[in-house]
Design a protein around this motif. Sequence first.
Motif, PDB file in Angstrom:
ATOM      1  N   ARG A 201       0.837  -1.191   0.000  1.00  0.00           N
ATOM      2  CA  ARG A 201       0.000   0.000   0.000  1.00  0.00           C
ATOM      3  C   ARG A 201       0.874   1.244   0.000  1.00  0.00           C
ATOM      4  O   ARG A 201       2.065   1.209   0.331  1.00  0.00           O
ATOM      5  CB  ARG A 201      -0.918   0.012   1.223  1.00  0.00           C
ATOM      6  N   ARG A 202       0.237   2.358  -0.360  1.00  0.00           N
ATOM      7  CA  ARG A 202       0.938   3.639  -0.336  1.00  0.00           C
ATOM      8  C   ARG A 202       0.692   4.321   1.002  1.00  0.00           C
ATOM      9  O   ARG A 202      -0.429   4.347   1.513  1.00  0.00           O
ATOM     10  CB  ARG A 202       0.447   4.542  -1.465  1.00  0.00           C
ATOM     11  N   VAL A 203       1.755   4.859   1.590  1.00  0.00           N
ATOM     12  CA  VAL A 203       1.624   5.649   2.804  1.00  0.00           C
ATOM     13  C   VAL A 203       2.303   7.001   2.566  1.00  0.00           C
ATOM     14  O   VAL A 203       3.051   7.170   1.603  1.00  0.00           O
ATOM     15  CB  VAL A 203       2.245   4.949   4.032  1.00  0.00           C
ATOM     16  N   ARG A 204       2.015   7.932   3.456  1.00  0.00           N
ATOM     17  CA  ARG A 204       2.616   9.265   3.329  1.00  0.00           C
ATOM     18  C   ARG A 204       4.052   9.264   3.808  1.00  0.00           C
ATOM     19  O   ARG A 204       4.921   9.903   3.206  1.00  0.00           O
ATOM     20  CB  ARG A 204       1.785  10.276   4.110  1.00  0.00           C
ATOM     21  N   THR A 205       4.309   8.550   4.910  1.00  0.00           N
ATOM     22  CA  THR A 205       5.650   8.495   5.469  1.00  0.00           C
ATOM     23  C   THR A 205       5.766   7.275   6.378  1.00  0.00           C
ATOM     24  O   THR A 205       4.791   6.567   6.622  1.00  0.00           O
ATOM     25  CB  THR A 205       5.995   9.783   6.236  1.00  0.00           C
ATOM     26  N   PHE A 206       6.957   7.032   6.885  1.00  0.00           N
ATOM     27  CA  PHE A 206       7.271   5.780   7.584  1.00  0.00           C
ATOM     28  C   PHE A 206       6.393   5.542   8.805  1.00  0.00           C
ATOM     29  O   PHE A 206       6.017   4.402   9.093  1.00  0.00           O
ATOM     30  CB  PHE A 206       8.749   5.782   8.001  1.00  0.00           C
ATOM     31  N   CYS A 207       6.073   6.597   9.541  1.00  0.00           N
ATOM     32  CA  CYS A 207       5.342   6.403  10.789  1.00  0.00           C
ATOM     33  C   CYS A 207       3.920   5.915  10.564  1.00  0.00           C
ATOM     34  O   CYS A 207       3.251   5.498  11.515  1.00  0.00           O
ATOM     35  CB  CYS A 207       5.338   7.686  11.620  1.00  0.00           C
ATOM     36  N   GLU A 208       3.442   5.939   9.316  1.00  0.00           N
ATOM     37  CA  GLU A 208       2.105   5.438   9.012  1.00  0.00           C
ATOM     38  C   GLU A 208       2.102   3.937   8.725  1.00  0.00           C
ATOM     39  O   GLU A 208       1.042   3.356   8.499  1.00  0.00           O
ATOM     40  CB  GLU A 208       1.505   6.202   7.830  1.00  0.00           C
ATOM     41  N   ALA A 209       3.253   3.319   8.738  1.00  0.00           N
ATOM     42  CA  ALA A 209       3.365   1.867   8.518  1.00  0.00           C
ATOM     43  C   ALA A 209       3.769   1.187   9.824  1.00  0.00           C
ATOM     44  O   ALA A 209       4.441   1.781  10.680  1.00  0.00           O
ATOM     45  CB  ALA A 209       4.394   1.565   7.436  1.00  0.00           C
ATOM     46  N   LEU A 210       3.369  -0.059   9.958  1.00  0.00           N
ATOM     47  CA  LEU A 210       3.746  -0.833  11.135  1.00  0.00           C
ATOM     48  C   LEU A 210       5.229  -1.216  11.055  1.00  0.00           C
ATOM     49  O   LEU A 210       5.779  -1.371   9.952  1.00  0.00           O
ATOM     50  CB  LEU A 210       2.897  -2.104  11.219  1.00  0.00           C
ATOM     51  N   PRO A 211       5.907  -1.370  12.181  1.00  0.00           N
ATOM     52  CA  PRO A 211       7.294  -1.855  12.132  1.00  0.00           C
ATOM     53  C   PRO A 211       7.376  -3.178  11.371  1.00  0.00           C
ATOM     54  O   PRO A 211       6.604  -4.103  11.608  1.00  0.00           O
ATOM     55  CB  PRO A 211       7.650  -2.039  13.617  1.00  0.00           C
ATOM     56  N   GLY A 212       8.279  -3.237  10.403  1.00  0.00           N
ATOM     57  CA  GLY A 212       8.446  -4.429   9.587  1.00  0.00           C
ATOM     58  C   GLY A 212       7.549  -4.477   8.365  1.00  0.00           C
ATOM     59  O   GLY A 212       7.685  -5.398   7.543  1.00  0.00           O
ATOM     60  N   GLU A 213       6.640  -3.499   8.215  1.00  0.00           N
ATOM     61  CA  GLU A 213       5.724  -3.502   7.073  1.00  0.00           C
ATOM     62  C   GLU A 213       6.405  -2.900   5.842  1.00  0.00           C
ATOM     63  O   GLU A 213       7.028  -1.843   5.911  1.00  0.00           O
ATOM     64  CB  GLU A 213       4.461  -2.700   7.382  1.00  0.00           C
ATOM     65  N   ALA A 214       6.261  -3.568   4.695  1.00  0.00           N
ATOM     66  CA  ALA A 214       6.734  -3.030   3.420  1.00  0.00           C
ATOM     67  C   ALA A 214       5.642  -2.166   2.806  1.00  0.00           C
ATOM     68  O   ALA A 214       4.450  -2.490   2.895  1.00  0.00           O
ATOM     69  CB  ALA A 214       7.121  -4.157   2.475  1.00  0.00           C
ATOM     70  N   PHE A 215       6.035  -1.074   2.161  1.00  0.00           N
ATOM     71  CA  PHE A 215       5.085  -0.126   1.581  1.00  0.00           C
ATOM     72  C   PHE A 215       5.784   0.652   0.473  1.00  0.00           C
ATOM     73  O   PHE A 215       6.981   0.489   0.235  1.00  0.00           O
ATOM     74  CB  PHE A 215       4.555   0.829   2.657  1.00  0.00           C
ATOM     75  N   TRP A 216       5.015   1.503  -0.202  1.00  0.00           N
ATOM     76  CA  TRP A 216       5.642   2.445  -1.119  1.00  0.00           C
ATOM     77  C   TRP A 216       5.153   3.844  -0.798  1.00  0.00           C
ATOM     78  O   TRP A 216       4.087   4.020  -0.213  1.00  0.00           O
ATOM     79  CB  TRP A 216       5.401   2.072  -2.584  1.00  0.00           C
ATOM     80  N   TYR A 217       5.951   4.823  -1.178  1.00  0.00           N
ATOM     81  CA  TYR A 217       5.591   6.218  -0.891  1.00  0.00           C
ATOM     82  C   TYR A 217       6.323   7.142  -1.862  1.00  0.00           C
ATOM     83  O   TYR A 217       7.201   6.712  -2.608  1.00  0.00           O
ATOM     84  CB  TYR A 217       5.922   6.572   0.560  1.00  0.00           C
ATOM     85  N   GLU A 218       5.934   8.409  -1.843  1.00  0.00           N
ATOM     86  CA  GLU A 218       6.635   9.430  -2.618  1.00  0.00           C
ATOM     87  C   GLU A 218       7.782   9.952  -1.776  1.00  0.00           C
ATOM     88  O   GLU A 218       7.567  10.562  -0.727  1.00  0.00           O
ATOM     89  CB  GLU A 218       5.706  10.576  -3.006  1.00  0.00           C
ATOM     90  N   ASN A 219       8.992   9.718  -2.224  1.00  0.00           N
ATOM     91  CA  ASN A 219      10.128  10.132  -1.409  1.00  0.00           C
ATOM     92  C   ASN A 219      10.420  11.623  -1.577  1.00  0.00           C
ATOM     93  O   ASN A 219       9.729  12.336  -2.314  1.00  0.00           O
ATOM     94  CB  ASN A 219      11.358   9.260  -1.687  1.00  0.00           C
TER      95      ASN A 219
END
Length: 251
Positions: A201-219
């Motif tokens: 899934r797409r998140v805004r930044t790292f803190c929106e993902a669970l520890p250990g969760e893979a995601f994509w975002y706009e860097n």
Amino acid sequence: MTIGVTIKRIALVTDFGAGIYVGQVIARLSHGVPGLPIIDLIHDLPPFRPDLAAYLLPALIRDLPRGTLYLCVVDPGVGGDRHGLVLEAGGDLFVGPDNGLLSRVARRTPDARACRIDWQPPGQSPSFQGRDWFAPVAAALCRGESPALRQVAIDRLSGVDWPDALPAVVYVDTYGNLMCGLQAACFPVDARMQVGECSLRRVRTFCEALPGEAFWYENALGLVELAVNQGRADRVLGLAPGDRVAPPEAV
């Protein structure tokens, strides 16, 4: 060709890594333009891969101050018959090999102008033209001098026919995050990326993902980046520079 840019700093963009090579280039530049700031922008680009670095370069410079000369060297054909290139684009200058490395900057900048370098210094090492050819040209341009340059149409440059986006990993940072040759603004906010059996899934930044969760975002460079919160995406997802990825798709 008359250069219409006043240079305030030099930024180095290479695949040289650690070792003797960066210092040699800096020493040559500091002799040619004493007092001008020289910035180590990046030296761990994927080795020998101008086809990947070309897609990182426009993003890398997007938010940086104008009036910069970028000395760009990712040059597996060093000493061969590829041309040297000076590119004026967006208020900056770029010096490097005409092997596709500068092609995306040239293609994406409406006012871009390019010249081939017709001057070569005597006694240069054929295996270190970053130090012996491109650095002296860069120094001359910073002094307001113009070595022998021959203007060439943008559509004659190597790599200008490459696709504007590259669905592949173009760079892995020190944290194991995977930058792709895709501009994130081109994809909807609800898009997901399929990497093997993982749907990211797409998140805004790292803190929106669970520890250990893979995601994509706009860097911070505006690129699609694959990451793992408090982990290494390169290991979790098994990807390396040059590996293809499926572009984000709306759910």
